[in-house]
Write an enzyme that holds these catalytic residues in place. Sequence first.
Site, short mmCIF file in Angstrom:
data_model
loop_
_atom_site.label_atom_id
_atom_site.label_comp_id
_atom_site.label_asym_id
_atom_site.label_seq_id
_atom_site.Cartn_x
_atom_site.Cartn_y
_atom_site.Cartn_z
N ASP A 49 0.64 -5.30 -5.73
CA ASP A 49 1.62 -4.83 -4.73
C ASP A 49 1.25 -5.33 -3.33
O ASP A 49 2.00 -5.13 -2.37
CB ASP A 49 1.79 -3.30 -4.77
CG ASP A 49 0.51 -2.55 -4.46
OD1 ASP A 49 -0.55 -3.19 -4.32
OD2 ASP A 49 0.58 -1.31 -4.35
N SER A 50 0.11 -6.05 -3.21
CA SER A 50 -0.20 -6.75 -1.96
C SER A 50 0.92 -7.73 -1.63
O SER A 50 1.02 -8.22 -0.50
CB SER A 50 -1.54 -7.49 -2.07
OG SER A 50 -1.56 -8.30 -3.23
N GLU A 120 -3.48 2.93 -9.10
CA GLU A 120 -4.61 3.33 -8.25
C GLU A 120 -4.95 4.80 -8.46
O GLU A 120 -4.04 5.63 -8.62
CB GLU A 120 -4.25 3.09 -6.78
CG GLU A 120 -4.04 1.62 -6.46
CD GLU A 120 -3.76 1.37 -4.97
OE1 GLU A 120 -3.88 2.30 -4.15
OE2 GLU A 120 -3.43 0.20 -4.65
N GLU A 187 -12.51 -1.99 -5.55
CA GLU A 187 -12.15 -2.69 -4.31
C GLU A 187 -12.88 -2.08 -3.11
O GLU A 187 -12.98 -0.85 -2.98
CB GLU A 187 -10.63 -2.63 -4.06
CG GLU A 187 -10.24 -3.31 -2.74
CD GLU A 187 -8.75 -3.52 -2.51
OE1 GLU A 187 -7.95 -3.15 -3.39
OE2 GLU A 187 -8.42 -4.06 -1.44
O1 KIV Z 1 -2.37 -5.56 -4.86
C1 KIV Z 1 -3.36 -6.29 -5.07
O2 KIV Z 1 -3.34 -7.50 -4.80
C2 KIV Z 1 -4.54 -5.67 -5.64
C3 KIV Z 1 -5.81 -6.49 -5.66
C4 KIV Z 1 -6.31 -6.66 -4.30
C5 KIV Z 1 -6.83 -5.94 -6.59
O3 KIV Z 1 -4.52 -4.56 -6.05
#
Ligand code: KIV
Length: 269
Positions: A49-50, A120, A187
């Site tokens: 979700d980044s 998460e 993380e």
């Molecule tokens: O959303 C993301 O890219 C992530 C990674 C940084 C592990 O959760």
Amino acid sequence: MSTHKPVRRITVPQIRNRKGGQPIVSLTSYHAHTAAVVDKYADFILVGDSLGMVMHGMESTIGVSLELMIMHGTAVVRGTQRSLVVVDLPFGSYEESPAVAFRSAAKVMKETGCGAVKLEGGQRMADTIRFLTERGIPVMAHIGLTPQSSNVMGGFKTQGRDESDWATHEADAAAVSEAGAFALVLEGMVEPLAARITEQVAIPTIGIGASAKCDGQILVLEDMLGLNPNPPKFVKVYSDLGDRIEQAVKSYADEVTSRKFPTEDNIYR
Ligand code: KIV
């Protein structure tokens, strides 16, 4: 009769069985063309979700919707054939109850064709992880710095700086592992804590800003390619793609303005 043998994707049990073995290679991707490149080398590709921040310029991941995850997840599955594709469940799509999480995760898996979802949270998500895995949805867990909780955490802060917090993180790791998660992202966590958790849990840990002792590593693709002008401190930048794109765009703009482009080769007759 066709002699074409489809390449089989790496499976969830194959990733699960890499605990303590050959390190697991993973990167994020949100897009068919980059995913096709990553597919050659990664054991799994995370549609994280980044993407809200990287692809859509959001300030955090909080605003990302299930529809956006499905759109990018579908593109990545289409662009790949070998890596396991894992899609993030976005904020608000799973926390309310195991049943809500199941509905969201099933929709993501049906519509994208991905092989697993990530969510998460530690102890508080254990019942949900058990509910999903018992019903056929493989879950990757994610603890430590959990960006969807950044408003509660007061920002993107490295976890475990205070040793008195370690027991909570260790209990989170044990809870998600016992609940049936097949792998665990650690993380933004101090190195000795990430190394301890890796020794303690039965499932592979995937580090990002955590420890070289994790069972695998993940980075955000655009960060390691040099496309993010302000990457997190822990990121190793392997290319200078931002500068190279700018150079290419400038060359194109110069050629268009000086009427050097297009040439005979660049037009249909
Ligand atoms: O959303 C993301 O890219 C992530 C990674 C940084 C592990 O959760």
